[in-house]
Every structure is written in structure tokens, then in C-alpha cells.
Design a protein around this motif. Structure first.
Motif, PDB file in Angstrom:
ATOM      1  N   ALA B 253       0.842  -0.984   0.039  1.00  0.00           N
ATOM      2  CA  ALA B 253       0.062   0.069  -0.093  1.00  0.00           C
ATOM      3  C   ALA B 253       0.592   1.455  -0.098  1.00  0.00           C
ATOM      4  CB  ALA B 253      -0.703   0.086   1.251  1.00  0.00           C
ATOM      5  N   PRO B 254       0.502   2.314  -0.844  1.00  0.00           N
ATOM      6  CA  PRO B 254       1.088   3.510  -0.817  1.00  0.00           C
ATOM      7  C   PRO B 254       0.895   4.299   0.659  1.00  0.00           C
ATOM      8  CG  PRO B 254      -0.490   3.733  -2.516  1.00  0.00           C
ATOM      9  CD  PRO B 254      -0.746   2.145  -1.848  1.00  0.00           C
ATOM     10  N   PRO B 255       1.600   5.408   0.872  1.00  0.00           N
ATOM     11  CA  PRO B 255       1.172   6.025   2.129  1.00  0.00           C
ATOM     12  C   PRO B 255       0.118   6.189   2.531  1.00  0.00           C
ATOM     13  CG  PRO B 255       3.272   6.878   1.052  1.00  0.00           C
ATOM     14  CD  PRO B 255       2.700   5.864   0.035  1.00  0.00           C
ATOM     15  N   GLU B 256      -0.839   7.108   1.582  1.00  0.00           N
ATOM     16  CA  GLU B 256      -2.047   7.482   1.892  1.00  0.00           C
ATOM     17  C   GLU B 256      -2.852   6.431   2.070  1.00  0.00           C
ATOM     18  OE1 GLU B 256      -1.100   7.705  -2.813  1.00  0.00           O
ATOM     19  OE2 GLU B 256      -0.060   8.140  -0.856  1.00  0.00           O
ATOM     20  N   TYR B 262      -4.989   2.531   8.693  1.00  0.00           N
ATOM     21  CA  TYR B 262      -4.935   2.973  10.083  1.00  0.00           C
ATOM     22  C   TYR B 262      -5.851   3.422  10.818  1.00  0.00           C
ATOM     23  CZ  TYR B 262      -0.164   0.806  10.154  1.00  0.00           C
ATOM     24  OH  TYR B 262       0.743  -0.133   9.951  1.00  0.00           O
ATOM     25  N   GLN B 263      -6.410   4.695   9.914  1.00  0.00           N
ATOM     26  CA  GLN B 263      -7.657   5.436  10.384  1.00  0.00           C
ATOM     27  C   GLN B 263      -9.008   4.546  10.542  1.00  0.00           C
ATOM     28  OE1 GLN B 263      -8.361   8.265   7.229  1.00  0.00           O
ATOM     29  NE2 GLN B 263     -10.228   9.254   8.392  1.00  0.00           N
ATOM     30  N   HIS B 264      -8.882   3.185   9.799  1.00  0.00           N
ATOM     31  CA  HIS B 264      -9.993   2.465   9.955  1.00  0.00           C
ATOM     32  C   HIS B 264      -9.603   1.139  10.996  1.00  0.00           C
ATOM     33  CE1 HIS B 264     -11.466   5.097   6.656  1.00  0.00           C
ATOM     34  NE2 HIS B 264     -12.655   4.484   7.064  1.00  0.00           N
ATOM     35  N   ASN B 265      -8.564   1.303  11.791  1.00  0.00           N
ATOM     36  CA  ASN B 265      -8.224   0.275  12.479  1.00  0.00           C
ATOM     37  C   ASN B 265      -7.694  -0.976  11.968  1.00  0.00           C
ATOM     38  OD1 ASN B 265      -8.373   1.783  14.969  1.00  0.00           O
ATOM     39  ND2 ASN B 265     -10.679   1.459  14.857  1.00  0.00           N
ATOM     40  N   PHE B 266      -7.339  -0.899  10.736  1.00  0.00           N
ATOM     41  CA  PHE B 266      -6.771  -2.249  10.046  1.00  0.00           C
ATOM     42  C   PHE B 266      -5.136  -2.444  10.640  1.00  0.00           C
ATOM     43  CE2 PHE B 266     -10.456  -1.929   7.782  1.00  0.00           C
ATOM     44  CZ  PHE B 266     -10.397  -3.168   6.778  1.00  0.00           C
ATOM     45  N   LYS B 267      -4.882  -3.540  10.460  1.00  0.00           N
ATOM     46  CA  LYS B 267      -3.458  -3.922  10.950  1.00  0.00           C
ATOM     47  C   LYS B 267      -2.699  -4.616   9.596  1.00  0.00           C
ATOM     48  CE  LYS B 267      -3.757  -3.979  15.859  1.00  0.00           C
ATOM     49  NZ  LYS B 267      -4.198  -4.973  17.101  1.00  0.00           N
ATOM     50  N   SER B 268      -1.501  -4.327   9.623  1.00  0.00           N
ATOM     51  CA  SER B 268      -0.821  -4.975   8.457  1.00  0.00           C
ATOM     52  C   SER B 268      -0.149  -6.250   8.714  1.00  0.00           C
ATOM     53  CB  SER B 268       0.582  -3.969   8.336  1.00  0.00           C
ATOM     54  OG  SER B 268       1.242  -4.629   7.228  1.00  0.00           O
ATOM     55  N   LEU B 269      -0.591  -7.280   7.962  1.00  0.00           N
ATOM     56  CA  LEU B 269      -0.094  -8.492   8.305  1.00  0.00           C
ATOM     57  C   LEU B 269       1.101  -8.978   7.334  1.00  0.00           C
ATOM     58  CD1 LEU B 269      -3.776 -10.425   7.877  1.00  0.00           C
ATOM     59  CD2 LEU B 269      -2.250  -9.646   9.899  1.00  0.00           C
ATOM     60  N   GLU B 270       1.237  -8.252   6.302  1.00  0.00           N
ATOM     61  CA  GLU B 270       2.538  -8.971   5.390  1.00  0.00           C
ATOM     62  C   GLU B 270       2.878  -7.551   4.647  1.00  0.00           C
ATOM     63  OE1 GLU B 270       1.488 -12.034   2.870  1.00  0.00           O
ATOM     64  OE2 GLU B 270       2.804 -11.302   1.258  1.00  0.00           O
ATOM     65  N   GLU B 271       3.986  -7.026   4.920  1.00  0.00           N
ATOM     66  CA  GLU B 271       4.952  -5.835   4.405  1.00  0.00           C
ATOM     67  C   GLU B 271       3.582  -5.032   3.390  1.00  0.00           C
ATOM     68  OE1 GLU B 271       6.983  -7.870   1.833  1.00  0.00           O
ATOM     69  OE2 GLU B 271       8.522  -8.699   3.155  1.00  0.00           O
ATOM     70  N   GLY B 272       2.622  -4.749   4.094  1.00  0.00           N
ATOM     71  CA  GLY B 272       1.593  -3.833   3.724  1.00  0.00           C
ATOM     72  C   GLY B 272       0.691  -4.199   2.828  1.00  0.00           C
ATOM     73  N   ARG B 274      -1.002  -7.486   3.054  1.00  0.00           N
ATOM     74  CA  ARG B 274      -2.212  -8.103   3.425  1.00  0.00           C
ATOM     75  C   ARG B 274      -2.676  -6.929   4.901  1.00  0.00           C
ATOM     76  NH1 ARG B 274      -1.108 -12.993   5.676  1.00  0.00           N
ATOM     77  NH2 ARG B 274      -3.347 -13.639   5.848  1.00  0.00           N
ATOM     78  N   TRP B 275      -3.940  -6.897   4.936  1.00  0.00           N
ATOM     79  CA  TRP B 275      -4.669  -6.072   6.108  1.00  0.00           C
ATOM     80  C   TRP B 275      -5.561  -6.741   6.725  1.00  0.00           C
ATOM     81  CZ3 TRP B 275      -2.191  -1.472   7.477  1.00  0.00           C
ATOM     82  CH2 TRP B 275      -1.114  -1.043   6.587  1.00  0.00           C
ATOM     83  N   ARG B 276      -5.758  -6.654   7.899  1.00  0.00           N
ATOM     84  CA  ARG B 276      -6.858  -7.249   8.586  1.00  0.00           C
ATOM     85  C   ARG B 276      -7.563  -6.201   9.403  1.00  0.00           C
ATOM     86  NH1 ARG B 276      -5.423 -12.218  11.839  1.00  0.00           N
ATOM     87  NH2 ARG B 276      -4.068 -10.916  12.980  1.00  0.00           N
ATOM     88  N   GLY B 277      -8.880  -6.214   9.433  1.00  0.00           N
ATOM     89  CA  GLY B 277      -9.646  -5.427  10.140  1.00  0.00           C
ATOM     90  C   GLY B 277     -10.996  -5.885  10.751  1.00  0.00           C
ATOM     91  N   ARG B 278     -11.520  -5.040  11.480  1.00  0.00           N
ATOM     92  CA  ARG B 278     -12.974  -5.599  12.014  1.00  0.00           C
ATOM     93  C   ARG B 278     -14.168  -4.925  11.212  1.00  0.00           C
ATOM     94  NH1 ARG B 278     -11.995  -5.325  18.354  1.00  0.00           N
ATOM     95  NH2 ARG B 278     -14.291  -5.415  18.324  1.00  0.00           N
TER      96      ARG B 278
END
Lengths: 369, 324
Positions: B253-256, B262-272, B274-278
Motif C-alpha cells: 500500500a502507498p502511504p495514503e 490505520y484510520q479504520h483500525n486495520f493492521k498490516s499482516l504482510e509488508e503492507g 495484507r491487511w486485517r480489520g474488523r
């Protein structure tokens, strides 16, 4: 290809055990052997003789004085010409290993034409276990004869004889003991490194919960290695008996005690090394280095009497040296068991000290993980 | 354990077989355990989860009596294992490696460890038989450990810890390096032991195993137990009716986009990537979310929605995607 070589080099540089085996140990063993063999080929080999003027003649006394003046001859305690030893007493000192050879004046020294046969004037009673000592003592006797009775020196005047009677081969008896103790150490080390696998696999963790704890492991391993050592020694001596008539059973009691103590020494040393080693490789590298140096200095590879005095002194305080001396005394010199007490005490002390050390080290290590 | 009620009647209360209370342990340079509380009841399978260096091994050594706590107390069935041999004898330890003699058969190994535990004669024969049946090793009794498959080696490792009939069985990573079938069979062994009344404490990398076999889990992190309870209850408490959304991007993912996640409480799983959120909203909102991401310059390659599990809880609490 270069990458592999580079990785191997880094691995070697970071493995202190491998570094010692590769660079330090060969140099150390070389120094020991160089010291031994430079001594045998030059003037550095010194022997201890005893003198007996069995004829009690003036010629004999003159030969004694000539020997005293010979810088290459040292007299063993109690064997100086002033001690006025009888032939049998001189012989007994050689048989007991307290002297390397006896120079005994047994007849008149005659001035005869060359090659004329005659009875020997001087006997050199040599320790059969030290063949070079006989030759050196003979040379010294020839020199003394030349000085004491000018013109007398012809080869038959001095005769080298074996101090011992019978047909025992002292070299075989010597090496039976020397090889036995060296391989006892190596085999014990190989057996003891299994304790490191016991540690890494978790067997010791499991044992720490049991009634015996780590002590059971140490005691069990010690018992096994001692038993293995006794059987190993027996195999060597049975082969020596069948092939070379080394009658180890003729003094079975003293032989058994010596063998048992040799085995406990080897087991104790191996376990002490393993108990402070972090890995199998480290234990083997450390243990092999210790055993090789001890074997070289103690006389497993070359008899100690061929070494310079400082190495002989060093070898005399190694377990290898004690075991070889004890086997020599039992198998060749017919030394009464009572006289072996001191050697046995050293061996027993070393065994107990190394066992206690390995027990404490194992306990400390397992408690402190 | 019994206590008196206000009306004077004595009643039985559950008695923890393992009771760890306020335990701390300090190595020279760091605090390995910090005020740890943990109880394992009779017949309970307790799974201890945590990353490397979290304090699992130190805790195991403490409850096996190898380490004396700097503070707090450990009791095995009422006795302190650091000073009581009796307490240590109530623990059966199954180390992570195969702590058996490879050149001996299963039966020979069991005989050796049984004798070391002080069992002799007919009792030893009986205990070996029981352990073999419990671990499902009847057909492998006369085979050397070195030729057994990984799964059977693990079973033999467990059987050796059962010989002295411990009250607490402690297993350090019992399924590491075994296939699915072997893992299931080991789980079955653990379940049957618990059903027979034995208390079981396992540390495991395997969150699926913990979820399927453990009646209670504890998550240890930086020397502290940060969560304890039944797996389902912990997950429900943490996530409620939320579902878990995993988004896999084509490229990191690019910086934006990172800022958006992060604003939506996602967490990075694999070098940006894969992302996990609720997800507490409807599936339709997932489409809107991916549209927003596309507008920010990220292409979503894969979208997964699932019920949160123990792994989600673990990742949420520790910030790690899997147990190390």
C-alpha cells in the motif's frame, strides 16, 4: 564456490574447538614429539644407572670413578659407586624400574689383542622395557673401561644382558597398557557426549522431575562408561595374552584394580569435559585435545624414558602416566601390590574428583538453565 | 478443598491442580515473568499461547520446580515444586524434542523412564500398558523410536510422561513438525486424558490445536498473562458480532492507503500487502470500502470475510499474526 569457501572460513574462525584442533593441537603435538625425538638422536637423552663392583677389585673401583666423572651418566638413588651395591641389589633396582640399567663389574679387565675372545669384564643389565637405555649404558661402560684400564676396550669386554628372566616381551606389555588407556579415554569421551543429546532432547528435563534427578543420569553414565572401559581393557589384554603371551592373569588382583581405576579415570575425565561443554562438537574437540596431549606426554605414544626430563616430569603427573606405570609394575616388574598403593591412590583421587566435578557441573547447569 | 458456608455447611470447591499466583521471575538483566496468575483445574486442557521470549519456557521451568520464583507461589496439587519432590512427581513433562532414547524400542524406553520414576515390578508393567493404551501405541511397542513416524514419536514422548500417573501433564509444543493426521490423533489423546481427570497444560504454536483441544487458553506477552478464559468466550468478548475482514492488495500500500487503513483500525499482516480489520457493518459496505481504496490508488486482489477465531484474538492482543 568462493562463497562456500568464505562461509567455511567464517565457520572455522568462529568455532574455537575446530581452531584448536586445526592449528593449536598439531603444533603442540609436534613440539612434544620434536622434544622427544631430538633427545633420542642427540646428546639430550639421559639415563639413570646403578653401579656394582661385584669383583670388589681396584679395577672395578676405577671404572666406578670413571663413570662418576662421565657427564652423560646419572646415578639413580642408591646406585652410586659409593653405595657399594651387590650385583643382585643392582639388578633389583633395574627390575623395579628405579634405574634404567645396571653397570656391573663381573671380572678382571684384561688387555688382549683385538678380536681375542674372553669372558665379559662388565655386564650391563638393561631394563627390557627400555632397550635404548641398555645401549647407552653399554657405551658409557666402554668409555669408563677405556679411561680406567687403557687398552682394554674391545667389544666382548662389555656385555648387555636383560635384567629380567623369562620370555616376557616388555615392549608388548608396555604398549598393551599404553594403548589401552589411550583408547579408554577416547571411547569414554565418545560415550559421554550422549549426555549432551540427553540435555538438548529434554531427557534431563524429564529426569529432573524424577526421584533420582540429574544425579541418576550422571551416576548411570559413569557406571556404564566404567563397565565399558573394563571390558575394553580386557579385550586388549586377552589379545596381548593370546598373541604375545602377556600373562595379565598372573597378577590378576593388581591387574583388576589397575584396570578398574583406569576405567573410572577415563569415565570421570570424559564426563567432566562433557558436563561443561555446550555442544557435542565442543565436547569432542576439547576432549580429544586433552586426551591426545595427555597420551603424548604420558607415554601412550612414546615411552616416557625417551623424553627430556621436563617432559618426563610432566608425564608422571598425568592419569595416562599413572596407568602405564601401574600396568608396567603389574605386568612386567612383578611389583607387590602394596607398592602400587600410591599410584592407585592418585588414580582413585582423580576419578573421584572428576566424577564430583561433573556431578556438580551438571547440577548447576541444569538448575540454572 | 472445602470451605464453610454462612449456614455452617461444608461444601467442596474446585481445587486447582496447578495454581500459579502472582509469580514473577527475574533473570539478571530482564523480568521474564511479571505477576503471573494461572490456574488449571482437574480435567482441564489449558493452552498457553505467546510469541518467542514471552515467558512460556520460564513459566514451564518454574512450575516444574527448575526455577524458584522471585515472587509469588506455584503449587502443584497444593505442594511447591521448587522445594517438594512430591510436587515435582505430580508433573509429567513432555519436552518439545523427542526426549527418548532412539535406539531403544517404545517398550524399553517406557521401562527405563518408569524405573527412573521409581516404579517397579507388576506396577510398572501395568503402568506401561495403561500409558501405551492412552497414547494409542499398542501396535508400536516393539519398534525402535528411531524408525517411528513423527506422530508416533510424539505419542511415545507423551506416553513416557504418563507412567507415574501425574496429576498435571505439561506439553511443550506437542504438535510441532507433525502432519494434520498426527496432530488430530495427539489432540484425541489429550482429550481422552483430560476426560479421565488429568489436567493438561500445553504451549503451542498451533492456534487451531489450541482452539480445538483447549477448554481454556491463556495469552502470555512480555512475561504477563494478558488474557485467560474459554476460547469462544474470549473471542465473543473481544469481537462481539463483528466479523473479520482480510484484504489482500496487488502491491504494497502507498502511504495514503496505509494512513487510510490505520484510520479504520486495520493492521498490516504482510509488508503492507495484507491487511486485517474488523467489520461491524453489512457486506455492502465492503464494496464501498474497496472503492475508496481503489480511489486512493490500491487495487484489492482478494477480500475475505470470516468469523473471528482464536488467531484473530491472538493477533489483536499481541500484534503478531501467528504464535512464534
Amino acid at each position: 564456490m568462493l562463497v562456500i569457501a568464505y562461509a567455511s572460513l567464517i565457520g572455522l574462525l568462529r568455532d574455537r574447538g575446530a581452531l584448536v584442533m586445526a592449528f593449536v593441537l598439531p603444533a603442540l603435538i609436534f613440539v612434544i614429539f620434536a622434544a622427544v625425538f631430538s633427545g633420542t638422536q642427540g646428546d639430550g637423552l639421559e639415563i639413570e644407572v646403578v653401579f656394582s663392583n661385584a669383583t670388589q677389585s681396584d679395577q672395578g673401583a676405577a671404572i666406578g670413578l670413571a663413570l662418576v666423572a662421565d657427564a652423560e651418566i646419572r646415578f639413580a638413588p642408591g646406585g652410586h659407586p659409593d653405595d657399594r651395591l651387590a650385583r643382585e641389589a643392582a639388578r633389583n633396582l633395574v627390575l623395579s624400574g628405579k634405574a634404567d640399567a645396571a653397570i656391573v663389574v663381573v671380572g678382571p679387565v684384561l688387555v688382549l689383542p683385538p678380536r681375542q675372545a674372553t669372558d665379559p669384564s662388565v655386564e650391563v643389565l638393561a631394563d627390557d622395557a627400555k632397550p635404548i637405555a641398555g645401549a647407552l649404558a653399554s657405551a658409557a661402560a666402554q668409555r669408563a673401561l677405556g679411561i680406567a684400564v687403557p687398552g682394554s676396550v674391545s667389544p666382548p669386554a662389555v656385555q648387555i644382558m636383560a635384567a629380567a628372566e623369562g620370555e616376557r616381551d616388555p615392549a608388548v606389555a608396555y604398549y598393551a597398557g599404553a594403548i589401552t588407556i589411550m583408547f579408554l579415554f577416547f571411547a569414554s569421551l565418545q560415550g559421554a557426549v550422549g549426555m549432551i543429546e540427553d540435555r538438548t532432547s529434554g531427557i534431563i528435563d524429564r529426569l529432573m522431575l524424577t526421584r533420582g534427578g540429574a544425579g541418576a543420569l550422571v551416576a548411570g553414565k559413569y557406571l556404564f562408561l566404567t563397565g565399558q572401559g573394563v571390558v575394553q581393557a580386557l579385550v586388549v589384554f586377552v589379545v596381548a595374552w593370546l598373541g604375545y603371551e602377556v600373562m595379565f592373569w598372573s597378577a590378576i588382583g593388581a591387574f583388576a584394580v589397575t584396570t578398574l581405576l583406569a576405567a573410572t579415570c577415563a569415565a570421570g575425565l570424559a564426563m567432566a569435559v562433557v558436563s561443561v561443554s555446550g555442544s557435542r562438537a565442543q565436547a569432542l574437540a576439547t576432549g580429544n585435545a586433552i586426551v591426545l596431549v595427555m597420551s603424548a606426554v604420558g607415554g601412550s605414544m612414546v615411552p616416557r624414558y625417551m623424553m627430556p626430563q621436563w617432559l618426563q616430569d610432566l608425564g608422571a603427573v598425568t592419569p595416562t602416566g599413572w596407568v602405564i606405570d601401574a600396568y608396567q609394575a603389574v605386568l612386567f616388574r612383578d611389583v607387590p601390590a602394596m607398592q602400587l598403593e600410591q599410584t592407585w591412590l592418585w588414580l582413585a583421587g582423580f576419578s573421584i574428583a572428576t566424577l564430583a566435578f561433573s556431578w556438580i557441573a551438571t547440577r548447576v547447569k541444569e538448575r540454572a538453565v | 478443598m472445602r470451605h464453610l458456608r454462612a449456614d455452617g455447611y461444608a461444601v467442596a470447591t474446585p481445587f486447582p491442580v496447578l495454581d500459579v499466583s502472582g509469580v514473577s521471575y527475574r533473570y539478571a538483566d530482564r523480568l521474564a515473568l511479571n505477576d503471573v496468575d494461572l490456574r488449571v483445574m482437574r480435567g482441564e486442557v489449558f493452552a498457553l499461547l505467546g510469541p518467542n521470549g514471552a515467558g512460556k519456557s520460564t513459566l514451564i521451568r518454574t512450575l516444574c520446580g527448575r526455577l524458584k520464583p522471585s515472587a509469588g507461589k506455584v503449587e502443584i496439587d497444593g505442594d511447591n515444586p521448587a522445594i517438594s519432590r512430591l510436587a515435582r512427581a505430580k508433573v509429567g513433562l513432555v519436552p518439545q524434542d523427542i526426549a527418548l532414547y532412539p535406539y531403544l524400542t517404545v517398550a524399553e524406553n517406557l521401562s527405563v523412564f518408569g524405573r527412573l520414576a521409581g516404579i517397579r515390578g507388576a506396577k510398572l508393567v501395568e503402568r506401561i500398558r495403561d500409558a501405551v493404551v492412552a497414547a494409542g501405541l499398542e501396535e508400536r511397542m516393539d519398534q525402535r523410536i528411531e524408525i517411528l513416524s513423527g506422530g508416533y514419536k510424539r505419542r511415545a514422548n507423551i506416553a513416557s510422561a504418563l507412567l507415574h500417573a501425574p496429576k498435571l501433564l505439561v506439553l511443550d509444543e506437542p504438535t510441532v513438525g507433525v502432519d494434520l493426521e498426527a496432530r488430530n490423533s495427539i489432540n484425541a489423546v489429550l482429550r481422552s486424558l483430560a476426560e479421565a481427570g488429568m489436567s493438561v497444560l500445553i504451549t503451542t504454536h498451533d492456534l487451531d490445536q489450541a482452539a480445538s483441544v483447549a477448554s481454556k487458553v491463556g495469552i502470555i506477552f512480555h512475561g504477563e498473562i494478558i488474557k485467560t478464559g474459554a476460547p469462544e468466550a474470549l473471542v465473543a468478548e473481544r469481537f462481539g458480532n463483528d466479523r473479520e475482514l482480510i484484504l489482500v492488495l496487488n502491491e504494497p500500500a502507498p502511504p495514503e492507503v496505509v494512513a487510510f487503513f490505520y484510520q479504520h483500525n486495520f493492521k498490516s499482516l504482510e509488508e503492507g500487502r495484507r491487511w486485517r480489520g474488523r467489520l461491524s457493518v453489512s457486506d455492502k459496505d465492503v464494496g464501498a470500502l474497496t472503492d475508496q481504496l481503489a480511489a486512493a490508488g490500491a487495487v484489492v486482489r482478494e477480500t475475505r470475510i470470516r468469523q473471528p477465531g482464536l488467531d484473530s484474538l491472538y493477533a489483536d492482543l499481541t500484534g503478531e499474526s501467528e504464535v512464534a
